[in-house]
Design an enzyme around this catalytic site. Structure first.
Site, PDB file in Angstrom:
ATOM      1  N   ARG A  52      -3.372 -20.378   2.491  1.00 25.08           N
ATOM      2  CA  ARG A  52      -3.937 -21.633   2.964  1.00 25.08           C
ATOM      3  C   ARG A  52      -2.999 -22.349   3.944  1.00 25.08           C
ATOM      4  O   ARG A  52      -3.268 -23.474   4.345  1.00 25.08           O
ATOM      5  CB  ARG A  52      -4.263 -22.562   1.795  1.00 25.08           C
ATOM      6  CG  ARG A  52      -5.156 -21.889   0.793  1.00 25.08           C
ATOM      7  CD  ARG A  52      -5.982 -22.843  -0.022  1.00 25.08           C
ATOM      8  NE  ARG A  52      -7.026 -22.131  -0.727  1.00 25.08           N
ATOM      9  CZ  ARG A  52      -8.202 -21.817  -0.202  1.00 25.08           C
ATOM     10  NH1 ARG A  52      -8.509 -22.139   1.026  1.00 25.08           N
ATOM     11  NH2 ARG A  52      -9.084 -21.159  -0.918  1.00 25.08           N
ATOM     12  N   HIS A  57      -0.056 -10.412   7.201  1.00 22.92           N
ATOM     13  CA  HIS A  57      -1.317 -11.091   7.532  1.00 22.92           C
ATOM     14  C   HIS A  57      -1.035 -12.587   7.655  1.00 22.92           C
ATOM     15  O   HIS A  57      -0.462 -13.191   6.754  1.00 22.92           O
ATOM     16  CB  HIS A  57      -2.366 -10.810   6.449  1.00 22.92           C
ATOM     17  CG  HIS A  57      -3.779 -11.108   6.856  1.00 22.92           C
ATOM     18  ND1 HIS A  57      -4.166 -12.360   7.318  1.00 22.92           N
ATOM     19  CD2 HIS A  57      -4.892 -10.339   6.890  1.00 22.92           C
ATOM     20  CE1 HIS A  57      -5.458 -12.317   7.604  1.00 22.92           C
ATOM     21  NE2 HIS A  57      -5.924 -11.105   7.369  1.00 22.92           N
ATOM     22  N   TYR A  65      -5.147 -17.667   6.459  1.00 25.17           N
ATOM     23  CA  TYR A  65      -6.539 -17.835   6.897  1.00 25.17           C
ATOM     24  C   TYR A  65      -6.758 -19.143   7.653  1.00 25.17           C
ATOM     25  O   TYR A  65      -7.698 -19.269   8.428  1.00 25.17           O
ATOM     26  CB  TYR A  65      -7.490 -17.836   5.691  1.00 25.17           C
ATOM     27  CG  TYR A  65      -7.586 -16.521   4.974  1.00 25.17           C
ATOM     28  CD1 TYR A  65      -7.559 -15.327   5.678  1.00 25.17           C
ATOM     29  CD2 TYR A  65      -7.720 -16.478   3.593  1.00 25.17           C
ATOM     30  CE1 TYR A  65      -7.656 -14.118   5.023  1.00 25.17           C
ATOM     31  CE2 TYR A  65      -7.818 -15.274   2.925  1.00 25.17           C
ATOM     32  CZ  TYR A  65      -7.781 -14.089   3.636  1.00 25.17           C
ATOM     33  OH  TYR A  65      -7.889 -12.902   2.973  1.00 25.17           O
ATOM     34  N   HIS A 121      -6.547 -13.501  12.391  1.00 23.20           N
ATOM     35  CA  HIS A 121      -7.953 -13.691  12.750  1.00 23.20           C
ATOM     36  C   HIS A 121      -7.982 -14.498  14.033  1.00 23.20           C
ATOM     37  O   HIS A 121      -7.354 -15.555  14.103  1.00 23.20           O
ATOM     38  CB  HIS A 121      -8.693 -14.462  11.648  1.00 23.20           C
ATOM     39  CG  HIS A 121      -8.749 -13.739  10.335  1.00 23.20           C
ATOM     40  ND1 HIS A 121      -9.270 -14.288   9.193  1.00 23.20           N
ATOM     41  CD2 HIS A 121      -8.353 -12.483   9.992  1.00 23.20           C
ATOM     42  CE1 HIS A 121      -9.209 -13.407   8.205  1.00 23.20           C
ATOM     43  NE2 HIS A 121      -8.639 -12.316   8.660  1.00 23.20           N
ATOM     44  N   GLU A 128      -7.637  -9.022  14.527  1.00 21.59           N
ATOM     45  CA  GLU A 128      -8.556  -8.396  13.577  1.00 21.59           C
ATOM     46  C   GLU A 128      -9.990  -8.627  14.038  1.00 21.59           C
ATOM     47  O   GLU A 128     -10.365  -9.736  14.401  1.00 21.59           O
ATOM     48  CB  GLU A 128      -8.343  -8.981  12.174  1.00 21.59           C
ATOM     49  CG  GLU A 128      -9.292  -8.361  11.144  1.00 21.59           C
ATOM     50  CD  GLU A 128      -8.957  -8.732   9.698  1.00 21.59           C
ATOM     51  OE1 GLU A 128      -7.958  -9.435   9.464  1.00 21.59           O
ATOM     52  OE2 GLU A 128      -9.721  -8.308   8.816  1.00 21.59           O
ATOM     53  N   ASP A 161     -11.504  -3.847  10.616  1.00 25.39           N
ATOM     54  CA  ASP A 161     -11.843  -4.046   9.202  1.00 25.39           C
ATOM     55  C   ASP A 161     -13.233  -3.459   8.977  1.00 25.39           C
ATOM     56  O   ASP A 161     -14.198  -3.894   9.610  1.00 25.39           O
ATOM     57  CB  ASP A 161     -11.804  -5.562   8.905  1.00 25.39           C
ATOM     58  CG  ASP A 161     -12.050  -5.883   7.446  1.00 25.39           C
ATOM     59  OD1 ASP A 161     -13.048  -5.368   6.889  1.00 25.39           O
ATOM     60  OD2 ASP A 161     -11.270  -6.663   6.872  1.00 25.39           O
ATOM     61  N   HIS A 168     -15.910  -5.902   7.949  1.00 28.44           N
ATOM     62  CA  HIS A 168     -16.265  -6.786   9.068  1.00 28.44           C
ATOM     63  C   HIS A 168     -17.114  -6.046  10.108  1.00 28.44           C
ATOM     64  O   HIS A 168     -18.074  -6.593  10.636  1.00 28.44           O
ATOM     65  CB  HIS A 168     -15.001  -7.331   9.747  1.00 28.44           C
ATOM     66  CG  HIS A 168     -14.155  -8.169   8.851  1.00 28.44           C
ATOM     67  ND1 HIS A 168     -12.968  -8.733   9.256  1.00 28.44           N
ATOM     68  CD2 HIS A 168     -14.308  -8.554   7.557  1.00 28.44           C
ATOM     69  CE1 HIS A 168     -12.436  -9.414   8.251  1.00 28.44           C
ATOM     70  NE2 HIS A 168     -13.221  -9.314   7.208  1.00 28.44           N
ATOM     71  N   HIS A 206      -8.306  -2.033   8.016  1.00 22.67           N
ATOM     72  CA  HIS A 206      -8.583  -2.661   6.715  1.00 22.67           C
ATOM     73  C   HIS A 206      -9.753  -1.903   6.124  1.00 22.67           C
ATOM     74  O   HIS A 206     -10.860  -1.929   6.674  1.00 22.67           O
ATOM     75  CB  HIS A 206      -8.968  -4.132   6.891  1.00 22.67           C
ATOM     76  CG  HIS A 206      -7.794  -5.030   7.134  1.00 22.67           C
ATOM     77  ND1 HIS A 206      -7.939  -6.318   7.585  1.00 22.67           N
ATOM     78  CD2 HIS A 206      -6.472  -4.824   6.947  1.00 22.67           C
ATOM     79  CE1 HIS A 206      -6.731  -6.868   7.684  1.00 22.67           C
ATOM     80  NE2 HIS A 206      -5.834  -5.981   7.309  1.00 22.67           N
ATOM     81  N   ASP A 251     -19.123 -11.131   5.575  1.00 27.78           N
ATOM     82  CA  ASP A 251     -17.717 -10.981   5.189  1.00 27.78           C
ATOM     83  C   ASP A 251     -17.469 -11.147   3.696  1.00 27.78           C
ATOM     84  O   ASP A 251     -16.717 -12.031   3.280  1.00 27.78           O
ATOM     85  CB  ASP A 251     -16.829 -11.954   5.994  1.00 27.78           C
ATOM     86  CG  ASP A 251     -15.351 -11.611   5.829  1.00 27.78           C
ATOM     87  OD1 ASP A 251     -15.026 -10.635   5.117  1.00 27.78           O
ATOM     88  OD2 ASP A 251     -14.521 -12.332   6.412  1.00 27.78           O
ATOM     89  N   HIS A 259     -16.088  -8.635   0.839  1.00 28.08           N
ATOM     90  CA  HIS A 259     -15.560  -7.293   0.603  1.00 28.08           C
ATOM     91  C   HIS A 259     -16.028  -6.766  -0.747  1.00 28.08           C
ATOM     92  O   HIS A 259     -16.080  -7.505  -1.715  1.00 28.08           O
ATOM     93  CB  HIS A 259     -14.027  -7.310   0.617  1.00 28.08           C
ATOM     94  CG  HIS A 259     -13.444  -7.811   1.905  1.00 28.08           C
ATOM     95  ND1 HIS A 259     -12.108  -7.776   2.169  1.00 28.08           N
ATOM     96  CD2 HIS A 259     -14.026  -8.356   3.002  1.00 28.08           C
ATOM     97  CE1 HIS A 259     -11.885  -8.278   3.385  1.00 28.08           C
ATOM     98  NE2 HIS A 259     -13.024  -8.635   3.896  1.00 28.08           N
ATOM     99  N   GLU A 293      -8.440  -4.163   1.004  1.00 25.90           N
ATOM    100  CA  GLU A 293      -8.543  -5.602   0.698  1.00 25.90           C
ATOM    101  C   GLU A 293      -9.752  -5.794  -0.201  1.00 25.90           C
ATOM    102  O   GLU A 293     -10.574  -6.676   0.008  1.00 25.90           O
ATOM    103  CB  GLU A 293      -8.746  -6.404   1.980  1.00 25.90           C
ATOM    104  CG  GLU A 293      -7.631  -6.284   2.989  1.00 25.90           C
ATOM    105  CD  GLU A 293      -7.982  -6.998   4.300  1.00 25.90           C
ATOM    106  OE1 GLU A 293      -9.089  -6.777   4.832  1.00 25.90           O
ATOM    107  OE2 GLU A 293      -7.154  -7.788   4.758  1.00 25.90           O
TER     108      GLU A 293
END
Ligand code: FE
Ligand code: FE
Ligand code: ZN
Length: 277
Positions: free
Chosen positions: A37, A67, A70, A107, A142, A176, A179, A211, A224, A226, A256
């Site tokens: 976060r 990574h 987000y 992202h 990504e 991904d 995705h 991914h 999105d 997974h 993931e």
């Protein structure tokens, strides 16, 4: 060699992640550079990194994938959010220099109503601020599912970001599979066609990591979510073709999927059995 791993918790440090990876049959892993976060990152411990590098060398680990959080949104409509994104990425890349030669994935972000053109221009501007000739990390865009106003759903959008970046040799792409499915790329019926399209628009030489996720939702759903390997709309047959495809099989594959360590261990064992030597 098959490079397979999964997303691991950073709480135990690099050596802890390396040991967790070994315990589940992995020889690479992905980790968040800080709390997903956002927020302040902990300083890296050089002794922990040194101990990890010994372990990674002994066990033939592939490149690691960091990574970005987000919350990092380089194309936000809000100048302060963009400022945070710039500072986070700059700080992440500085810390990545302590584990040089690895990959950093982010992202592209959400343009939140400004339009894709404006979004791409903001992402390009941030990359041109943070990339330097001395950088030893490869920064990966990504590809996204396309939920909301996400930039990077199509190969064409990713290409336009590349086109604006001065130091393109510092950049790559992470595909991904969840995705891609949700974005409308048909991996189940036309993997060759999707990869030919990618090659024509971006170039397969720019592909650095995969991914590997199944998807809870059908082709083109832009969701999105997974799913565990073999339990979603991609299915095990399509995923088996992905890991063995001549254009992909040399890349690091990172799971993931919704799993704890034992679930990841099962998926890695399953995939190792399906990877053709
Ligand atoms: Fe991601
Ligand atoms: Fe992903
Ligand atoms: Zn996702």
């Amino acid at each position: 060699m098959f490079n397979i791993g999964c997303h691991l918790s950073t709480a135990k440090g690099f050596l802890g992640m390396g040991r967790d990876a070994l315990s589940i049959g992995a020889n690479t892993f992905q980790f968040f550079t800080r709390n997903p976060r956002g927020g302040k990152a902990k300083d890296l411990d050089p002794a922990d990194i040194d101990a990890f590098l010994v372990l990674a060398d002994e066990h033939g680990f592939g490149k690691l994938l960091a990574h970005a959080p987000y919350t990092l949104n380089p194309c936000s409509a809000d100048a302060q959010t963009r400022g945070f994104a710039l500072e986070m990425m700059r700080d992440d890349l500085a810390r990545m220099e302590q584990v040089p030669g690895n990959l950093y994935n982010f992202h592209p972000g959400s343009h939140v109503g400004q339009g894709e053109e404006a979004g791409i221009a903001l992402i390009v501007a941030q990359l041109n601020e943070v990339l330097t000739p001395a950088l030893r990390t490869t920064v990966l865009l990504e590809t996204m599912a396309g939920k909301g106003s996400e930039v990077g759903r199509t190969f064409e959008e990713i290409r336009r970001i590349f086109d604006g970046v001065a130091l393109q040799e510092k950049m790559g792409v992470c595909l991904d599979t969840c995705h891609l499915n949700d974005a409308g790329y048909d991996l189940v019926n036309d993997l060759d066609g999707v990869l030919e399209h990618f090659d024509r628009v971006i170039g397969l030489d720019r592909l650095r990591a995969i991914h590997l996720n199944d998807s809870m939702n059908p082709l083109g759903s832009r969701k999105d979510r997974h799913e565990r390997i073999g339990h979603g709309h991609l299915g095990l047959e399509a995923i088996t073709r992905v890991i063995n495809h001549p254009a992909l099989r040399h890349l690091p594959f990172l799971l993931e999927t919704p799993n704890e360590l034992p679930g990841f261990a099962e998926e890695i064992a399953l995939l190792r059995g399906l990877y053709r030597a």
